[in-house]
Design a protein around this motif. Structure first.
Motif, mmCIF file in Angstrom:
data_model
loop_
_atom_site.group_PDB
_atom_site.id
_atom_site.type_symbol
_atom_site.label_atom_id
_atom_site.label_comp_id
_atom_site.label_asym_id
_atom_site.label_seq_id
_atom_site.Cartn_x
_atom_site.Cartn_y
_atom_site.Cartn_z
ATOM 1 N N ARG A 156 -87.965 30.369 -54.455
ATOM 2 C CA ARG A 156 -87.740 30.923 -55.799
ATOM 3 C C ARG A 156 -86.578 30.218 -56.492
ATOM 4 N NH1 ARG A 156 -87.864 36.886 -54.256
ATOM 5 N NH2 ARG A 156 -85.677 36.757 -54.810
ATOM 6 N N LEU A 157 -85.518 29.933 -55.733
ATOM 7 C CA LEU A 157 -84.359 29.243 -56.299
ATOM 8 C C LEU A 157 -84.747 27.859 -56.797
ATOM 9 C CD1 LEU A 157 -81.332 28.903 -56.853
ATOM 10 C CD2 LEU A 157 -81.045 28.262 -54.437
ATOM 11 N N ARG A 158 -85.512 27.127 -56.000
ATOM 12 C CA ARG A 158 -85.950 25.781 -56.412
ATOM 13 C C ARG A 158 -86.798 25.842 -57.679
ATOM 14 N NH1 ARG A 158 -87.292 24.022 -50.360
ATOM 15 N NH2 ARG A 158 -85.544 22.622 -49.937
ATOM 16 N N GLN A 159 -87.665 26.851 -57.762
ATOM 17 C CA GLN A 159 -88.516 26.978 -58.948
ATOM 18 C C GLN A 159 -87.672 27.170 -60.202
ATOM 19 O OE1 GLN A 159 -90.987 30.262 -57.734
ATOM 20 N NE2 GLN A 159 -92.481 28.948 -56.688
ATOM 21 N N LYS A 160 -86.619 27.970 -60.092
ATOM 22 C CA LYS A 160 -85.750 28.200 -61.247
ATOM 23 C C LYS A 160 -84.927 26.956 -61.572
ATOM 24 C CE LYS A 160 -85.445 33.226 -60.863
ATOM 25 N NZ LYS A 160 -84.558 34.410 -60.760
ATOM 26 N N LEU A 161 -84.424 26.263 -60.533
ATOM 27 C CA LEU A 161 -83.635 25.052 -60.768
ATOM 28 C C LEU A 161 -84.476 23.951 -61.408
ATOM 29 C CD1 LEU A 161 -81.510 24.828 -57.481
ATOM 30 C CD2 LEU A 161 -80.726 25.518 -59.760
ATOM 31 N N SER A 162 -85.789 23.960 -61.142
ATOM 32 C CA SER A 162 -86.662 22.943 -61.723
ATOM 33 C C SER A 162 -86.670 23.021 -63.244
ATOM 34 C CB SER A 162 -88.086 23.071 -61.169
ATOM 35 O OG SER A 162 -88.697 24.275 -61.608
ATOM 36 N N GLU A 203 -79.809 28.418 -70.093
ATOM 37 C CA GLU A 203 -79.167 29.294 -69.105
ATOM 38 C C GLU A 203 -80.248 29.970 -68.262
ATOM 39 O OE1 GLU A 203 -75.568 31.785 -70.030
ATOM 40 O OE2 GLU A 203 -77.021 33.423 -69.800
ATOM 41 N N ILE A 204 -80.106 29.869 -66.940
ATOM 42 C CA ILE A 204 -81.067 30.447 -66.010
ATOM 43 C C ILE A 204 -80.396 31.579 -65.238
ATOM 44 C CG2 ILE A 204 -82.628 30.029 -64.075
ATOM 45 C CD1 ILE A 204 -83.391 28.497 -66.591
ATOM 46 N N GLU A 205 -81.009 32.749 -65.275
ATOM 47 C CA GLU A 205 -80.470 33.895 -64.545
ATOM 48 C C GLU A 205 -81.043 33.913 -63.125
ATOM 49 O OE1 GLU A 205 -80.183 38.769 -65.028
ATOM 50 O OE2 GLU A 205 -80.689 37.491 -66.733
ATOM 51 N N LEU A 206 -80.170 34.136 -62.146
ATOM 52 C CA LEU A 206 -80.562 34.163 -60.747
ATOM 53 C C LEU A 206 -80.421 35.560 -60.175
ATOM 54 C CD1 LEU A 206 -78.636 30.958 -59.534
ATOM 55 C CD2 LEU A 206 -81.001 31.097 -60.326
ATOM 56 N N THR A 207 -81.248 35.871 -59.169
ATOM 57 C CA THR A 207 -81.050 37.126 -58.451
ATOM 58 C C THR A 207 -79.804 36.996 -57.587
ATOM 59 O OG1 THR A 207 -82.320 36.476 -56.494
ATOM 60 C CG2 THR A 207 -83.555 37.460 -58.341
ATOM 61 N N LYS A 208 -79.332 38.106 -57.028
ATOM 62 C CA LYS A 208 -78.133 38.077 -56.193
ATOM 63 C C LYS A 208 -78.325 37.154 -54.998
ATOM 64 C CE LYS A 208 -75.929 41.246 -58.615
ATOM 65 N NZ LYS A 208 -74.705 40.940 -59.369
ATOM 66 N N ASN A 209 -79.486 37.227 -54.357
ATOM 67 C CA ASN A 209 -79.750 36.378 -53.194
ATOM 68 C C ASN A 209 -79.802 34.902 -53.568
ATOM 69 O OD1 ASN A 209 -79.857 38.607 -51.569
ATOM 70 N ND2 ASN A 209 -82.031 38.479 -51.117
ATOM 71 N N GLU A 210 -80.528 34.585 -54.638
ATOM 72 C CA GLU A 210 -80.644 33.198 -55.073
ATOM 73 C C GLU A 210 -79.273 32.630 -55.433
ATOM 74 O OE1 GLU A 210 -84.990 34.152 -57.113
ATOM 75 O OE2 GLU A 210 -83.225 33.786 -58.348
ATOM 76 N N PHE A 211 -78.491 33.417 -56.142
ATOM 77 C CA PHE A 211 -77.160 32.986 -56.556
ATOM 78 C C PHE A 211 -76.261 32.739 -55.351
ATOM 79 C CE2 PHE A 211 -72.768 34.209 -57.583
ATOM 80 C CZ PHE A 211 -72.469 33.249 -58.523
ATOM 81 N N PHE A 212 -76.313 33.647 -54.376
ATOM 82 C CA PHE A 212 -75.474 33.524 -53.194
ATOM 83 C C PHE A 212 -75.857 32.285 -52.392
ATOM 84 C CE2 PHE A 212 -73.884 35.717 -49.094
ATOM 85 C CZ PHE A 212 -72.607 35.213 -49.301
#
Length: 233
Positions: free
Chosen positions: A202-208, A153-162
């Motif tokens: 940042r979003l791509r880094q987390k999705l990786s 499970e990866i937690e995202l910031t509000k911006n990344e999630f949106f």
């Protein structure tokens, strides 16, 4: 219920001015008395938004942003008298949601606060209530701002999630940068275009971490697209 704003600003005059102005708009405002310890009053106050100066006694605002991000996704707006582009990049990479340079007009800061609160707490109320989205073998939890793949499970910031939600809901269609900015920040006058780039990175880094680093594609001159990877079809 009054929304609470935690201001980390060591200039007493600026703090008092901001506190007075924001309280006129029915915000509850507090700040630390001891700049060696920001986390205790932050936790006790439990704010909906943080305004963080960068140049502070003892530890700078980047340090305290990291400490807050370790326990909370509360929106953070950075303040700084410095105008170097790398400060903006660092602020966003540390998990900041916006950046405003001193000196600033209080009405501009208020507009940024209101826009940040709207996108952080209001967007997750779709016309047709949904709890989750399925994408590339993962589950995007619309209530908790996380993406799950298997047991991870990866937690995202509000911006990344949106951003991720908008791209996935576009169903393999390109979403222009301008459309993303309008949906994220409501009013383009208060947006630095670099902010979007940093958030997507940042979003791509987390999705990786889920093997989906290539699933957000940049279409040069057009925008971004969330694609379905062949291995997940």
């Amino acid at each position: 219920m009054e929304e609470k704003i935690f201001i980390v600003e060591d200039d007493a005059a600026i703090f008092s001015s901001l506190k007075e102005h924001l309280e006129q708009w029915s915000f509850q405002v507090a700040g630390p008395e001891n700049f060696q310890d920001i986390m205790t009053p932050f936790t006790q106050f439990n704010p909906q938004l943080v305004i963080m100066d960068i140049q502070l006694p003892a530890y700078d605002g980047f340090h305290w942003c990291r400490e807050i991000r370790a326990v909370s996704n509360v929106p953070i707006i950075f303040l700084s008298s410095r105008d170097h582009p790398m400060d903006i990049v660092m602020a966003m990479n540390m998990g900041g949601d916006d950046y405003i340079q001193k000196p600033f007009h209080t009405d501009v800061l208020l507009a940024k606060i209101q826009a940040t609160l709207r996108r952080a707490y209001s967007y997750a109320e779709p016309e047709e209530p949904m709890d989750e989205l399925k994408w590339n073998g993962t589950t995007i939890d619309l209530k908790r701002c996380v993406i799950q793949g298997g047991t991870q499970e990866i937690e995202l910031t509000k911006n990344e999630f949106f951003i991720l939600s908008i791209l996935v809901e576009a169903n393999d269609e390109i979403v222009s940068r301008d459309d993303l900015i309008r949906k994220l920040w409501d009013d383009e006058r208060f947006v630095n275009d670099n902010t979007l780039t940093v958030n997507v990175t940042r979003l791509r880094q987390k999705l990786s971490e889920l093997g989906l680093g290539e699933a957000i594609v940049t279409k040069k001159g057009m925008g971004y697209m969330a694609v379905t990877l062949q291995e997940n079809t």
